[in-house]
Every structure is written in structure tokens, then in C-alpha cells.
Design an enzyme around this catalytic site. Structure first.
Site, mmCIF file in Angstrom:
data_model
loop_
_atom_site.group_PDB
_atom_site.id
_atom_site.type_symbol
_atom_site.label_atom_id
_atom_site.label_comp_id
_atom_site.label_asym_id
_atom_site.label_seq_id
_atom_site.Cartn_x
_atom_site.Cartn_y
_atom_site.Cartn_z
ATOM 1 N N LYS A 133 20.556 15.753 0.748
ATOM 2 C CA LYS A 133 21.053 14.451 0.276
ATOM 3 C C LYS A 133 22.452 14.686 -0.280
ATOM 4 O O LYS A 133 22.758 14.409 -1.447
ATOM 5 C CB LYS A 133 20.079 13.892 -0.778
ATOM 6 C CG LYS A 133 20.376 12.479 -1.240
ATOM 7 C CD LYS A 133 20.111 11.401 -0.188
ATOM 8 C CE LYS A 133 20.585 10.041 -0.678
ATOM 9 N NZ LYS A 133 20.538 9.005 0.357
ATOM 10 N N ASP A 192 4.277 15.224 4.747
ATOM 11 C CA ASP A 192 3.180 14.239 4.741
ATOM 12 C C ASP A 192 3.488 13.138 5.751
ATOM 13 O O ASP A 192 2.602 12.672 6.469
ATOM 14 C CB ASP A 192 2.993 13.611 3.343
ATOM 15 C CG ASP A 192 1.887 14.289 2.549
ATOM 16 O OD1 ASP A 192 1.728 15.525 2.680
ATOM 17 O OD2 ASP A 192 1.184 13.587 1.794
ATOM 18 N N ASP A 224 8.083 18.329 0.851
ATOM 19 C CA ASP A 224 6.757 17.809 0.507
ATOM 20 C C ASP A 224 6.568 16.430 1.122
ATOM 21 O O ASP A 224 5.559 16.143 1.773
ATOM 22 C CB ASP A 224 6.631 17.739 -1.023
ATOM 23 C CG ASP A 224 5.276 17.210 -1.454
ATOM 24 O OD1 ASP A 224 4.264 17.636 -0.874
ATOM 25 O OD2 ASP A 224 5.236 16.370 -2.379
ATOM 26 N N ASP A 235 17.063 10.592 3.887
ATOM 27 C CA ASP A 235 16.593 9.226 4.167
ATOM 28 C C ASP A 235 16.640 8.941 5.669
ATOM 29 O O ASP A 235 15.708 8.367 6.245
ATOM 30 C CB ASP A 235 17.380 8.179 3.353
ATOM 31 C CG ASP A 235 18.891 8.357 3.420
ATOM 32 O OD1 ASP A 235 19.356 9.396 3.939
ATOM 33 O OD2 ASP A 235 19.608 7.461 2.951
ATOM 34 N N TYR A 262 10.805 21.005 -8.447
ATOM 35 C CA TYR A 262 9.461 21.395 -8.889
ATOM 36 C C TYR A 262 9.515 22.429 -10.016
ATOM 37 O O TYR A 262 8.563 22.574 -10.767
ATOM 38 C CB TYR A 262 8.671 22.025 -7.728
ATOM 39 C CG TYR A 262 7.940 21.050 -6.848
ATOM 40 C CD1 TYR A 262 8.589 19.977 -6.264
ATOM 41 C CD2 TYR A 262 6.583 21.217 -6.585
ATOM 42 C CE1 TYR A 262 7.909 19.101 -5.433
ATOM 43 C CE2 TYR A 262 5.897 20.345 -5.759
ATOM 44 C CZ TYR A 262 6.566 19.287 -5.187
ATOM 45 O OH TYR A 262 5.892 18.426 -4.372
HETATM 46 C C1 IPM Z 1 1.496 20.264 -1.136
HETATM 47 C C2 IPM Z 1 0.907 19.518 -2.304
HETATM 48 C C3 IPM Z 1 1.390 20.194 -3.587
HETATM 49 C C4 IPM Z 1 2.905 20.098 -3.608
HETATM 50 C C5 IPM Z 1 0.776 19.633 -4.882
HETATM 51 C C6 IPM Z 1 -0.735 19.627 -4.849
HETATM 52 C C7 IPM Z 1 1.272 20.395 -6.072
HETATM 53 O O1 IPM Z 1 1.235 18.174 -2.253
HETATM 54 O O2 IPM Z 1 1.214 21.459 -0.990
HETATM 55 O O3 IPM Z 1 2.230 19.651 -0.356
HETATM 56 O O4 IPM Z 1 3.451 19.054 -3.998
HETATM 57 O O5 IPM Z 1 3.538 21.075 -3.225
HETATM 58 MN MN MN Z 2 2.313 17.589 -0.459
#
Ligand code: IPM
Ligand code: MN
Length: 358
Positions: free
Chosen positions: A190, A251, A247, A223, A141
Site C-alpha cells: 500500500k 481468505d 491474511d 486494494d 501483528y
Molecule cells: C491465519 C489466522 C491467524 C492469523 C489467526 C488465528 C491469528 O487467521 O492463520 O490466517 O491471523 O494469522
Molecule cells: Mn487468517
């Protein structure tokens, strides 16, 4: 307690959900005899519209002077033009970096009343209790990036870099948390492909072996972790990983409790204010409709009180109130099963407030 708390509602559903969390903070202050000085500041797309900058200096200054920050969400289609000078997300990345918030804590605890709203089978998720610790101010990032013009088109690059210091400090946060939980730490990388992961693995192991020898420690490739998370989530306690892997995996993990709408997160550094937010985004498709689930943001408020203000009883009061509302069967659209009535954002806020008062 007298504390300054900055609210950064942001874009999309951000203002709607932060409004409910603000009501919760006010009730907590009244009932427990605190004074929270709350002020709202722009970040993300709305800040680009107003100031041409997704993180105006005035917002950053207010955050620096606060005890803690509560953020809604940033971004939306209005600011998605690939040729635009800046993007809402830049504001979020910058505030994390500027405040040194290198550790992002993302707890995943499916609520017992919602085990059947997960797309996964109940017997797989029952008993899951994971704390993800995602490195937040380094890795791909924040590495060098750019676009080159070649003869036959463009090419673009991003680089993933970690220093040993960056790995050590986030592993220490994760290991310390594991000691207070079930004593197990999983580091995800990884290392079979990436040089940066081999340094991560070596450094993490050094820290755990020398400073946290009693922990049960394992390394898992990212993975494979993606697979284990949905096949045997109850095997994990604290999971530490880099920025992008964290990240993606969080999710994925959000599907265990059934909805992104339930998950809070805390971003903390060595010192200074922490930043608390739901892990979901600005959900532009439902913004302004009054249907967003405010519970992740309300639970982020509990994390704020616990981690930045050390108000444990107040944090537990909020978590208990949320739990009671869910046990009583109240659902916003994201967690309602077919046949269940979905209530709106404000109605859900009202219910949490009355549970707090009972
Ligand atoms: C998160 C979000 C952010 C990230 C984005 C909005 C920049 O997806 O906080 O997980 O990727 O960190
Ligand atoms: Mn995110």
C-alpha cells in the site's frame, strides 16, 4: 526415515481433522517404510484451560525438538472474553515467532472437479495456480500496540513495522519459488499511503533486480489486488506480501477453490521445523459434529512431508489420493452442491486411506 512429528490439534474442529491426518501419516509410514514418532501437545484455548497459557513451555520444547509440526486450529467463543488475560491466537502467533517461521506458503489451486463449487464463475477460475507467500512474523501483528485513556474515552493503536532484512528474506523465499514455477512474482503493498510499504517496495525491487533478474516482476496495491484476485486470478503466479495483507487476501483467495476446507499452508523459516496447518480456523459452529472437511489438513500433511522431510513421492501420493476422492465425487458439507450427498469427517478420511492403498 525416522522423524519426530508434533501434532497440535488445538480447538474446535482441530482434533477431528488432525485425527484424520494422523491416520494418513501412519499409512504413509507403513507403506513407505518410515518411522514417524508422533506426539500430541496442547495449544490455544485447550492449553489456556489446562495450563493458563496458550503456548505452554512443554509444547514449545516438543516443537523445537521435532522435524515438523502439524497444527489443527485454535480459538473459539469460550475464550473470546475481551477482558481475558490471554487468547488462544496468542499461542499461534508466539509459536510462529519463537520458531522463526517468517514465510507462510499458501497455494491456491482450484481442483478441476470442484470448479462449480466456487461462488465465482468457472471461466474466471479455471487455470488458477497461485502461491501466496505471506510474511508471518512481522508487520502490524507484532508491532507496538497499546490502549490510552483519554478524558472522553479510550483510544488504541497498533503499528506496522518492517525492517529491510525482514522484507529481503521473505522476498527471497517467494522469488526462489517463482523461479521453480512460471517465473512471475507480484509484490503487494500500500505504497501510495504507507511509509512501511514504500520501504517494502524499494527493498523488494532491489532484491529481485539484483538476485532474480530473470523473473517477470510487478507491484500491485493491496486494494487493487483484492479486485484482481476475483476478476483475473489466472494472471498471478507467486504473490508476496506482508502479514496482514496476506491474511486478508488468502481468505479471499480461498473462495476460488470453493472452500477454505481444502487449503493447506506451510510456515517455514531459515532452518528448524516447519509448521503445517489448514488455513481455515477452528469452526466452533460445527465442532464435535463430525462434519468438518479434513482435506486441508491432509493436504497440509503432504506439504509437511515435502518441505520438512523431503519425501516428495509420499507427498504426491497423498495429493493424488485426495484428488482421486474428489474426482470420484465424494464431498463434505462445505463443498457439496445442492442435491449432492455430504459425507462426514471420518468417512472422508476412510476414502483417502483407501485411495492411498489402491
Ligand atoms: C491465519 C489466522 C491467524 C492469523 C489467526 C488465528 C491469528 O487467521 O492463520 O490466517 O491471523 O494469522
Ligand atoms: Mn487468517
Amino acid at each position: 526415515m525416522d522423524a519426530r512429528i508434533v501434532l497440535l490439534p488445538g480447538d474446535g474442529i482441530g482434533p477431528e481433522i488432525v485425527a484424520q491426518a494422523e491416520r494418513v501419516l501412519q499409512v504413509i509410514a507403513e507403506r513407505h517404510g518410515h518411522h514417524f514418532q508422533l506426539s500430541s501437545h496442547p495449544i490455544g484455548g485447550c492449553a489456556i484451560d489446562e495450563f493458563g497459557d496458550p503456548l505452554p513451555e512443554s509444547t514449545l520444547d516438543a516443537c523445537r525438538e521435532s522435524a515438523a509440526i502439524l497444527l489443527g486450529a485454535v480459538g473459539g467463543p469460550k475464550w473470546d472474553d475481551p477482558h481475558a488475560k490471554t487468547r488462544p491466537e496468542v499461542g499461534l502467533l508466539k509459536i510462529r515467532k519463537e520458531l522463526g517461521l517468517f514465510a507462510n506458503l499458501r497455494p491456491i489451486n482450484p481442483h478441476p472437479a470442484l470448479l462449480d463449487s466456487s461462488p465465482l464463475k468457472r471461466h474466471i477460475i479455471e487455470g488458477t495456480d497461485i502461491l501466496f507467500v505471506r510474511e508471518l512474523t512481522g508487520g502490524i501483528y507484532f508491532g507496538d500496540s497499546g490502549v490510552h485513556e483519554n478524558g472522553d474515552g479510550k483510544s488504541a493503536f497498533n503499528t506496522m513495522t518492517y525492517s529491510q532484512e525482514e522484507v529481503k528474506r521473505v522476498v527471497r523465499v517467494a522469488a526462489t519459488a517463482a523461479l521453480k514455477r512460471r517465473g512471475k512474482l507480484t509484490s503487494v503493498d500500500k505504497a501510495n499511503v504507507l511509509e512501511v510499504s514504500r520501504l517494502w517496495r524499494h527493498t523488494a525491487e532491489q532484491i529481485v533486480k539484483s538476485e532474480f533478474p530473470t523473473l517477470e516482476y510487478e507491484v500491485v496495491l493491496v486494494d487493487a489486488m483484492a479486485m484482481h484476485l476475483i476478476s483475473r486470478p489466472t494472471d498471478f503466479d507467486v504473490v508476496v506480501t506482508g502479514n496482514m495483507f496476506g491474511d486478508i487476501l488468502t481468505d479471499e483467495a480461498s473462495m476460488l477453490p470453493g472452500s477454505l476446507g481444502l487449503l493447506p499452508s506451510a510456515s517455514v523459516g531459515e532452518s528448524g521445523p516447519g509448521l503445517y496447518e489448514p488455513i481455515h480456523g477452528s469452526a466452533p459452529d460445527i465442532a464435535g459434529k463430525g462434519v468438518a472437511n479434513p482435506l486441508a489438513t491432509i493436504l497440509a500433511t503432504a506439504m509437511l512431508l515435502r518441505h520438512s522431510l523431503h519425501l516428495e513421492a509420499e507427498a504426491v501420493a497423498i495429493e493424488t489420493a485426495v484428488s482421486q476422492v474428489l474426482n470420484d465425487g465424494h464431498r463434505t458439507a462445505d463443498i457439496a452442491q445442492s442435491g449432492e450427498t455430504a459425507i462426514g469427517t471420518v468417512a472422508m478420511g476412510d476414502l483417502v486411506l483407501s485411495a492411498l492403498a489402491s
